[in-house]
Design a protein around this motif. Structure first.
Motif, PDB file in Angstrom:
ATOM      1  N   GLU A   1       0.813  -0.984   0.183  1.00 11.47           N
ATOM      2  CA  GLU A   1      -0.399   0.033  -0.147  1.00 11.47           C
ATOM      3  C   GLU A   1       1.566   1.104  -0.011  1.00 11.47           C
TER       4      GLU A   1
ATOM      5  N   GLY B   1       1.207   5.269  -0.646  1.00 11.05           N
ATOM      6  CA  GLY B   1       0.183   6.944  -0.020  1.00 11.05           C
ATOM      7  C   GLY B   1       1.090   7.972   0.564  1.00 11.05           C
TER       8      GLY B   1
ATOM      9  N   GLN C   1      -3.079   3.874  -1.620  1.00 19.35           N
ATOM     10  CA  GLN C   1      -3.523   2.719  -2.563  1.00 19.35           C
ATOM     11  C   GLN C   1      -2.908   1.408  -2.669  1.00 19.35           C
TER      12      GLN C   1
ATOM     13  N   ASP D   1      -5.819  -4.018  -5.246  1.00 17.19           N
ATOM     14  CA  ASP D   1      -6.178  -2.718  -5.525  1.00 17.19           C
ATOM     15  C   ASP D   1      -6.904  -1.019  -4.942  1.00 17.19           C
TER      16      ASP D   1
ATOM     17  N   VAL E   1      -8.127   1.770  -2.205  1.00 17.85           N
ATOM     18  CA  VAL E   1      -8.270   2.410  -1.376  1.00 17.85           C
ATOM     19  C   VAL E   1      -8.378   2.945  -0.169  1.00 17.85           C
TER      20      VAL E   1
ATOM     21  N   SER F   1     -11.560   1.898   0.036  1.00 19.70           N
ATOM     22  CA  SER F   1     -12.396   1.685  -0.972  1.00 19.70           C
ATOM     23  C   SER F   1     -13.469   0.739  -1.720  1.00 19.70           C
TER      24      SER F   1
END
Length: 282
Positions: free
Chosen positions: A136, A138, A159, A165, A167, A194
């Motif tokens: 991940e 970010g 991300q 895949d 967020v 997400s």
């Protein structure tokens, strides 16, 4: 699962988290209660037995012993499994911000997935298939404020790649104070995710439904969990510390509504652990 929590609690007292205590991720900051990070390079070695859910949303408990190896360069660079690899690119007036990369351990349908499991586990994931480990990438921003900067607010957005895949965003606040020689920290945390993340961990495809007998479920994005956690850090000397940590988590609607959770898991999650860490310079 998610990298949790623990300063040990991923919620709170350390420069995160993460992650989350999850049985699939180690506790951050085992020795974070030791004195301030010295200038130059330093290494911390620690370990923590953690009792918690076998996987995020599990009703079965598991005992894991998490190792913690971290490398710091002063207050600028940090690298460890729980906190990830990051750079405090901004450090002024109580603000910290910079790029961050973390790892999220996978999930194994045989026992829940912790790579450090020593007892317990869960067979409730049979038929769901395995989820590989994910990276991940970010960034984070953090603000310390109030008298002696005892309050801290932090946000991370990452991300995923590899095992998922989606967020993920972590929002947390914490209050830290001293009681005698102990450092006590407590605060809330909320994690948003997400739809792609939710469907990886809580969705049920047609093939999974046929193997498990659970109804198909297409999860939406939203709140993954709410958490309240705390820890007590007791320095033993200038280089080592013990940390007692605990957290209580409630899954948000998109995860809790999954038939996997409603029929084979539970919405409320609790974790308890004790860590030891020792730091030395290079």
């Amino acid at each position: 699962m998610r990298v949790w929590a623990l300063g040990m609690v991923a919620l709170l007292a350390c420069p995160a988290e993460a992650q989350e205590v999850r049985q699939s991720g180690p506790p951050p900051g085992i020795a974070s209660g030791a004195p301030a990070t010295p200038a130059g390079w330093s290494i911390t070695i620690g370990a923590a037995p953690v009792l918690g859910p076998a996987w995020q949303g599990s009703r079965d408990m598991a005992l894991s012993v998490f190792p913690d190896l971290r490398v710091n360069y002063g207050d600028t660079l940090f690298a460890s499994v729980p906190d990830g690899i990051g750079w405090n690119a901004i450090r002024r007036d109580g603000w910290r911000a910079g790029p961050l990369v973390k790892i999220r351990f996978g999930r194994d349908e045989r026992n829940g997935g912790s790579p450090f499991l020593i007892a317990g586990g869960s067979d409730a994931l049979e038929g769901m298939g395995n989820i590989k480990a994910a990276g991940e990438a970010g960034g984070f921003v953090e603000k310390s404020f109030g008298p002696r900067r005892a309050w801290r607010a932090r946000a991370e957005v990452r991300q995923g790649f590899g095992g998922h895949d989606g967020v993920v965003a972590d929002l947390s606040a914490a209050y830290r104070t001293r009681i005698g020689r102990a450092i006590v920290s407590v605060g809330p945390r909320m994690t948003l995710a997400s739809a792609n993340f939710m469907r990886t961990y809580f969705g049920i495809s047609a093939a999974q439904s046929a193997r498990t007998g659970l109804a198909p479920y297409r999860a939406d994005g939203g709140v993954l969990s709410y958490e309240l956690g705390g820890n007590v850090i007791r320095p033993l000397n200038r280089r080592s510390a013990l940390t007692l940590f605990t957290s209580l988590e409630r899954l948000g609607g998109p995860a809790a509504d999954s038939p996997l959770i409603r029929q084979r898991g539970q919405r409320m999650q609790a974790t308890l652990g004790l860590g030891y860490g020792f730091r030395f310079g290079l």
